[in-house]
Design a protein around this motif. Structure first.
Motif, PDB file in Angstrom:
ATOM      1  N   LEU A  67      11.594  16.820 -38.497  1.00 19.55           N
ATOM      2  CA  LEU A  67      10.665  16.282 -37.514  1.00 19.55           C
ATOM      3  C   LEU A  67       9.253  16.311 -38.081  1.00 19.55           C
ATOM      4  CD1 LEU A  67      12.925  18.223 -35.922  1.00 19.55           C
ATOM      5  CD2 LEU A  67      11.781  17.194 -33.990  1.00 19.55           C
ATOM      6  N   ASN A  71       8.425  14.407 -33.766  1.00 26.72           N
ATOM      7  CA  ASN A  71       9.257  13.203 -33.759  1.00 26.72           C
ATOM      8  C   ASN A  71      10.312  13.291 -34.847  1.00 26.72           C
ATOM      9  OD1 ASN A  71       7.682  11.768 -31.730  1.00 26.72           O
ATOM     10  ND2 ASN A  71       6.092  11.727 -33.301  1.00 26.72           N
ATOM     11  N   GLU A  72      11.572  13.095 -34.466  1.00 26.36           N
ATOM     12  CA  GLU A  72      12.657  13.183 -35.437  1.00 26.36           C
ATOM     13  C   GLU A  72      12.574  12.024 -36.428  1.00 26.36           C
ATOM     14  OE1 GLU A  72      17.325  14.397 -35.443  1.00 26.36           O
ATOM     15  OE2 GLU A  72      16.636  13.169 -33.788  1.00 26.36           O
TER      16      GLU A  72
END
Length: 136
Positions: A67, A71-72
């Motif tokens: 991440l 956010n991945e």
């Protein structure tokens, strides 16, 4: 007794094995969730961050999620890397293990990205310190 000692030695050796950024295999497109920052030349306002997952016996069957700022970005298998071009500024790079029934573990590293910079981070599972992400 000798066989047990040899098995323990092998497990500890494989548990500590690492993978260099040069020998790690880049993830496939199917493993990348944000392809706009992946495996391309950096712009004038970006730096490159390479996240390498050590090739280890410990956690070999688990997939790790990478991440950036929560956010991945990608999933890494054993001995793989992901090359990300990030806009300048401070970013939080984290790794999460646990989406595939392998328990739950999380590690974080902050990185300051400047235009043209290159940072390499290594993910390992240690015998005593658990999951870590640190400069290579």
């Amino acid at each position: 007794m000798r066989i047990l000692l040899m098995v323990v030695t092998l497990l500890l050796t494989f548990g500590c094995a690492t993978t260099s950024p040069q020998s790690a295999e880049e993830v496939s497109a199917e493993q990348v969730f944000n392809q706009s920052v992946w495996n391309r030349a950096a712009s004038d306002f970006e730096g490159t961050v390479v996240v390498v997952r050590a090739s280890q016996f410990t956690g070999i069957a688990c997939t790790y999620s990478i991440l950036v700022d929560g956010n991945e970005m990608a999933s890494l298998d054993n001995g793989q890397k992901v090359t990300l071009n990030l806009i300048e500024g401070q970013h939080v790079i984290s790794v999460q293990m646990g989406k595939d029934g392998c328990g739950h573990s999380y590690a974080v590293h902050r990185v300051q990205v400047s235009p043209g910079s290159h940072e390499e981070l290594l993910i390992e599972v240690g015998n005593f310190d658990g999951l870590t992400i640190k400069p290579y």
